[in-house]
Structure formats: C-alpha cells, structure tokens
Write an enzyme that holds these catalytic residues in place. Structure first.
Site: not given
Ligand code: PEP
Length: 249
Positions: A10, A12, A93, A95, A164, A170, A209
């Site tokens: 992703n 973003k 997601h 976000e 998630e 992140g 992460s």
């Molecule tokens: C995400 O935003 O879908 C995600 C998993 O981000 P990260 O791997 O940076 O934690």
C-alpha cells in the site's frame, strides 16, 4: 489445501512518475516467486502509468466510491479504477475510516461496488490501542468485519480480508504471535459463518509494521495468508524479502 500467499503493498500518498522504476523493479523481482501473489496499490493518479509499465502485474487502488457515477467531486468509481488498469482495490483502510470518517456501512457499499464491477478487494479491519487495552479487540474487529463485508456470497478468490491493528500501522509495534493467531482464527470463523465452506478460501492478510525481519514469523501463524505492507513496500530492497519470506512458508 493451503491458500496461496498474497503480499500487497500500500503506497498510500507516495509515488510520482519518477517512482515507476521502483514499481518495475518490484514486479520484475516478484516473478522469482510464482507461488506468491503480489500486488501494489498505488495512488489513483499513478495507476494507469503503473499498469502500462508492468503488464501482467497486479496494480490496485486504495479506495473506491460506492456509486457508479455522479456528482461526487474528487472521487473515483470502480469502473474508473478498472478502466485505468487496476485489478483490485483496498477498502476500509483505517486511515480512511479515521480521516474520512468512513462508516462500516459505507465500506460495505464500496466493497459491493468494487466486486460487482470486477475488481478484487482487500477489505481492512482493525482495532485501536484503546480497544485492545480494554480487552475488546476480537469482538470489535468481528463486529466491524460483519458490518463491512458484502452480504452476497462472493467468489472467495476476489475477496481478501486484511487485519490491521491501527496501533501497529507505521509504528514498528506489532501484536504478539498469540494475538495475531487469535484474531485470524476469529476472522476465519466469521468468514465460514458468513460464506460457508467458501469462507475457508478467503485469504486473511496481516498488516501493520511488517518487514523482512518479522515476516517469516508472521507468515508461519495459522490463518495468516499473507500481508498488507505500507512503508516497507516502497522499495524493492525492503519489499521483496517479505515476498521471499511468504514463498518459503
Ligand atoms: C498499512 O498502512 O496498510 C500498513 C500496514 O502500513 P505499515 O506497513 O507501514 O505499518
């Protein structure tokens, strides 16, 4: 039979024309792992150029509007994503649920629109730290899943669920192996409850992460069928070792 692993990146709000080289490098290196499905979900404006740059490699969107067309300034329909060359899209997601106040009902409508149009789907669910700390993670995520996934029985190959935990995105923090196992098993149970035996064929990704150093351990957990990767998907050097780890399990 074990489900084929799926690793999706992703991007973003990252990616310019100058980054198409990175997409090419990821697509090229992914060919060495034919037992893993790999995709990159890039900013909408980059989809068409990315799809042209890497024919045959799965390029996705990061969101979709539920309507077919109309007065929705700044939004994109599933048909538009498909037309640009996307074969899948993320919906729900955290976000977007957070910054754009997207409700489960809205996510469900987006999921339905995407599937009906022929896009594969990665539907995200996950709990906040506050919810995790008060011991309500599983019930909250299952309620969220139940209210967000399409009602109609779906071709299991088209639907993927991504767990998630918001607090792991992140941040470098990840749940314990036991916490991931508990959540993925609860999600599997709910998918079977919803779709019958076909629910066993829906892939469940872990996201938050994921990096080369923890991917192997995460992929060996029961009912973890791959990963949704944010930061570590931006460069082939970080992303491909995660794909390689998926290929080994
Ligand atoms: C995400 O935003 O879908 C995600 C998993 O981000 P990260 O791997 O940076 O934690």
């Amino acid at each position: 039979m074990a489900l084929k692993k799926f690793v999706a990146g992703n991007w973003k709000m990252h990616g310019l024309s100058s980054d198409l080289e990175k997409i090419r490098a990821i697509a090229e290196a992914s060919r060495n792992y034919p037992n893993v499905d790999v995709a990159l979900c890039v900013p909408a404006i980059l989809i068409e150029r990315a799809a042209r740059a890497v024919p045959g490699f799965a390029i996705g969107g990061q969101d979709v509007h539920h309507a077919e067309k109309g007065a929705h300034t700044g939004c994109m329909s599933a048909a538009m994503l498909l037309d640009a060359g996307a074969s899948l899209t993320i919906v729900g997601h955290s976000e977007r649920r957070d910054a754009h106040r997207e409700s489960d009902t809205e996510v469900q409508a987006k999921a339905k629109a995407a599937l009906e149009c022929g896009l594969n789907l990665i539907l995200c669910v996950g709990e906040s730290l506050e919810v995790r700390e008060r011991g309500a993670a599983v019930t909250t995520v299952i309620a969220q899943l139940d209210a967000s996934i399409p009602h109609e029985s779906t071709d299991e190959a088209e639907l993927t669920v991504a767990y998630e935990p918001i607090w792991a995105i992140g941040t470098g923090k990840i749940p314990t192996v036991g916490e991931i196992a508990e959540m993925h098993s609860a999600i599997r149970e709910q998918l079977v409850h919803r779709y019958g035996a076909a629910g066993n064929q829906v892939r469940i990704l872990y996201g938050g992460s994921v990096k080369a150093s923890n991917a192997g351990e995460i992929f060996s957990i029961a009912d973890v069928n791959g990963a949704l990767v944010g930061g570590a998907s931006l460069k082939a050097a970080d992303f491909i070792p995660i794909v390689a780890a998926a290929a080994l399990v």
